[in-house]
Design a protein around this motif. Structure first.
Motif, PDB file in Angstrom:
ATOM      1  N   CYS A  42       0.789  -1.234   0.000  1.00 22.45           N
ATOM      2  CA  CYS A  42       0.000   0.000   0.000  1.00 22.45           C
ATOM      3  C   CYS A  42       0.825   1.289   0.000  1.00 22.45           C
ATOM      4  O   CYS A  42       0.340   2.315  -0.422  1.00 22.45           O
ATOM      5  N   LYS A  43       2.045   1.276   0.502  1.00 21.59           N
ATOM      6  CA  LYS A  43       2.893   2.473   0.647  1.00 21.59           C
ATOM      7  C   LYS A  43       2.266   3.540   1.548  1.00 21.59           C
ATOM      8  O   LYS A  43       2.632   4.694   1.499  1.00 21.59           O
ATOM      9  N   ASP A  44       1.295   3.138   2.355  1.00 22.57           N
ATOM     10  CA  ASP A  44       0.590   4.111   3.182  1.00 22.57           C
ATOM     11  C   ASP A  44       0.652   3.787   4.670  1.00 22.57           C
ATOM     12  O   ASP A  44       0.030   4.449   5.473  1.00 22.57           O
ATOM     13  N   GLY A  45       1.384   2.728   5.046  1.00 26.30           N
ATOM     14  CA  GLY A  45       1.519   2.388   6.449  1.00 26.30           C
ATOM     15  C   GLY A  45       0.374   1.593   7.023  1.00 26.30           C
ATOM     16  O   GLY A  45       0.267   1.447   8.235  1.00 26.30           O
ATOM     17  N   ASN A  46      -0.494   1.064   6.169  1.00 30.07           N
ATOM     18  CA  ASN A  46      -1.666   0.338   6.655  1.00 30.07           C
ATOM     19  C   ASN A  46      -1.508  -1.178   6.670  1.00 30.07           C
ATOM     20  O   ASN A  46      -2.111  -1.845   7.490  1.00 30.07           O
ATOM     21  N   CYS A  47      -0.705  -1.732   5.755  1.00 29.04           N
ATOM     22  CA  CYS A  47      -0.745  -3.181   5.551  1.00 29.04           C
ATOM     23  C   CYS A  47       0.341  -3.971   6.273  1.00 29.04           C
ATOM     24  O   CYS A  47       0.159  -5.150   6.543  1.00 29.04           O
ATOM     25  N   MET A  65       9.923   9.870  13.163  1.00 31.83           N
ATOM     26  CA  MET A  65       8.604   9.939  13.776  1.00 31.83           C
ATOM     27  C   MET A  65       7.711   8.765  13.391  1.00 31.83           C
ATOM     28  O   MET A  65       7.579   8.429  12.221  1.00 31.83           O
ATOM     29  N   LEU A  66       7.130   8.154  14.379  1.00 31.20           N
ATOM     30  CA  LEU A  66       6.149   7.098  14.155  1.00 31.20           C
ATOM     31  C   LEU A  66       4.806   7.746  13.851  1.00 31.20           C
ATOM     32  O   LEU A  66       4.322   8.554  14.636  1.00 31.20           O
ATOM     33  N   THR A  67       4.218   7.394  12.731  1.00 31.38           N
ATOM     34  CA  THR A  67       2.877   7.885  12.440  1.00 31.38           C
ATOM     35  C   THR A  67       1.879   7.100  13.297  1.00 31.38           C
ATOM     36  O   THR A  67       2.190   6.011  13.792  1.00 31.38           O
ATOM     37  N   ASP A  68       0.696   7.644  13.469  1.00 35.56           N
ATOM     38  CA  ASP A  68      -0.325   6.936  14.236  1.00 35.56           C
ATOM     39  C   ASP A  68      -0.643   5.585  13.603  1.00 35.56           C
ATOM     40  O   ASP A  68      -0.822   4.584  14.295  1.00 35.56           O
ATOM     41  N   LYS A  69      -0.702   5.544  12.273  1.00 31.81           N
ATOM     42  CA  LYS A  69      -0.973   4.289  11.569  1.00 31.81           C
ATOM     43  C   LYS A  69       0.111   3.265  11.875  1.00 31.81           C
ATOM     44  O   LYS A  69      -0.166   2.095  12.120  1.00 31.81           O
ATOM     45  N   GLU A  70       1.376   3.727  11.829  1.00 32.08           N
ATOM     46  CA  GLU A  70       2.490   2.814  12.062  1.00 32.08           C
ATOM     47  C   GLU A  70       2.483   2.313  13.512  1.00 32.08           C
ATOM     48  O   GLU A  70       2.721   1.129  13.759  1.00 32.08           O
ATOM     49  N   ILE A  85       7.210   3.239  22.042  1.00 33.96           N
ATOM     50  CA  ILE A  85       6.582   4.451  21.512  1.00 33.96           C
ATOM     51  C   ILE A  85       6.990   5.659  22.351  1.00 33.96           C
ATOM     52  O   ILE A  85       7.345   6.707  21.817  1.00 33.96           O
ATOM     53  N   ARG A  86       6.992   5.504  23.662  1.00 34.49           N
ATOM     54  CA  ARG A  86       7.412   6.602  24.538  1.00 34.49           C
ATOM     55  C   ARG A  86       8.856   7.005  24.251  1.00 34.49           C
ATOM     56  O   ARG A  86       9.170   8.176  24.120  1.00 34.49           O
ATOM     57  N   ARG A  87       9.752   6.030  24.123  1.00 31.56           N
ATOM     58  CA  ARG A  87      11.163   6.345  23.837  1.00 31.56           C
ATOM     59  C   ARG A  87      11.302   7.048  22.489  1.00 31.56           C
ATOM     60  O   ARG A  87      12.106   7.958  22.343  1.00 31.56           O
ATOM     61  N   ALA A  88      10.508   6.643  21.516  1.00 35.63           N
ATOM     62  CA  ALA A  88      10.564   7.283  20.198  1.00 35.63           C
ATOM     63  C   ALA A  88      10.095   8.733  20.288  1.00 35.63           C
ATOM     64  O   ALA A  88      10.705   9.632  19.700  1.00 35.63           O
ATOM     65  N   GLU A  89       9.028   8.973  21.037  1.00 35.25           N
ATOM     66  CA  GLU A  89       8.447  10.314  21.103  1.00 35.25           C
ATOM     67  C   GLU A  89       9.175  11.247  22.060  1.00 35.25           C
ATOM     68  O   GLU A  89       9.301  12.442  21.782  1.00 35.25           O
ATOM     69  N   VAL A  90       9.677  10.716  23.168  1.00 36.07           N
ATOM     70  CA  VAL A  90      10.292  11.560  24.190  1.00 36.07           C
ATOM     71  C   VAL A  90      11.813  11.637  24.050  1.00 36.07           C
ATOM     72  O   VAL A  90      12.404  12.702  24.156  1.00 36.07           O
ATOM     73  N   GLU A  91      12.438  10.500  23.762  1.00 34.76           N
ATOM     74  CA  GLU A  91      13.900  10.448  23.730  1.00 34.76           C
ATOM     75  C   GLU A  91      14.478  10.405  22.312  1.00 34.76           C
ATOM     76  O   GLU A  91      15.692  10.351  22.150  1.00 34.76           O
ATOM     77  N   SER A  99       7.989   0.230   9.489  1.00 38.87           N
ATOM     78  CA  SER A  99       7.432   0.087   8.143  1.00 38.87           C
ATOM     79  C   SER A  99       8.350   0.871   7.218  1.00 38.87           C
ATOM     80  O   SER A  99       8.580   2.062   7.441  1.00 38.87           O
ATOM     81  N   ALA A 100       8.878   0.219   6.192  1.00 41.26           N
ATOM     82  CA  ALA A 100       9.823   0.883   5.288  1.00 41.26           C
ATOM     83  C   ALA A 100       9.188   2.080   4.590  1.00 41.26           C
ATOM     84  O   ALA A 100       9.870   3.047   4.259  1.00 41.26           O
ATOM     85  N   CYS A 101       7.873   2.055   4.416  1.00 47.86           N
ATOM     86  CA  CYS A 101       7.191   3.152   3.733  1.00 47.86           C
ATOM     87  C   CYS A 101       6.986   4.368   4.639  1.00 47.86           C
ATOM     88  O   CYS A 101       6.592   5.429   4.161  1.00 47.86           O
ATOM     89  N   GLN A 102       7.255   4.217   5.935  1.00 48.42           N
ATOM     90  CA  GLN A 102       7.027   5.305   6.886  1.00 48.42           C
ATOM     91  C   GLN A 102       8.323   5.870   7.467  1.00 48.42           C
ATOM     92  O   GLN A 102       8.355   7.012   7.894  1.00 48.42           O
ATOM     93  N   TYR A 103       9.389   5.095   7.510  1.00 46.60           N
ATOM     94  CA  TYR A 103      10.645   5.510   8.132  1.00 46.60           C
ATOM     95  C   TYR A 103      11.412   6.441   7.200  1.00 46.60           C
ATOM     96  O   TYR A 103      11.835   6.044   6.120  1.00 46.60           O
TER      97      TYR A 103
END
Length: 121
Positions: A42-47, A65-70, A85-91, A99-103
Motif C-alpha cells: 500500500c505504501k501508506d503504512g496500513n498493511c 517519527m512514528l505515524t499513528d498508523k504505524e 513508543i514513549r522512547r521514540a516520542e520523548v527520547e 514500516s519501510a514506507c514510513q521511516y
C-alpha cells in the motif's frame, strides 16, 4: 550523506547505497530507487507488508517519527510496546521494527534487514 545497507536473503550480498539526509525519502523510496526488492502493497503504512528491522550503525540513534498508523500496526503485530513508543516520542530513539514506507532516512548510517516475505522482517 548517510549509508543505507540493505540485507536480505533475496539479495546476493548486502547492498549499501548513499541517501541524502533531509530530503524526506523513506527507506522504501531509497530501496525502490536502487532496485532493492522490499515487498510492499500500500505504501501508506496500513498493511505491514514492508516490515523491516532497522539497526543504527553510526552515531547516536535518531528516531524517525512514528505515524499513528504505524504505531497501531506495529503494536498489532507485536513488534513495539508502549515503552518503545514513549522512547521514540520523548527520547528520539527509534524502535527496531518499522514500516519501510514510513521511516524517513536521517543523517546516520543504518542497516535495513528484511526477509522478502511480505509482513515479515
Amino acid at each position: 550523506m548517510p549509508n543505507v545497507t540493505f540485507s536480505s536473503p533475496l539479495l546476493h550480498k548486502d547492498v549499501t547505497v548513499y541517501a541524502v539526509a533531509g530530503d524526506t525519502k523513506t527507506i522504501l523510496a531509497v530501496a525502490e530507487a536502487n532496485k532493492i526488492p522490499i515487498p510492499f502493497e500500500c505504501k501508506d503504512g496500513n498493511c505491514g507488508s514492508c516490515l523491516v528491522e532497522v539497526i543504527t550503525l553510526t552515531g547516536k540513534t535518531m528516531g524517525s517519527m512514528l505515524t499513528d498508523k504505524e504505531k497501531d500496526l506495529l503494536k498489532s503485530l507485536g513488534k513495539i510496546t508502549a515503552e518503545d513508543i514513549r522512547r521514540a516520542e520523548v527520547e528520539d530513539i527509534a524502535p527496531r521494527w518499522r514500516s519501510a514506507c514510513q521511516y524517513i532516512v536521517r543523517d546516520q548510517d543504518i542497516l535495513v534487514k528484511f526477509s522478502g516475505a511480505p509482513g515479515s522482517a
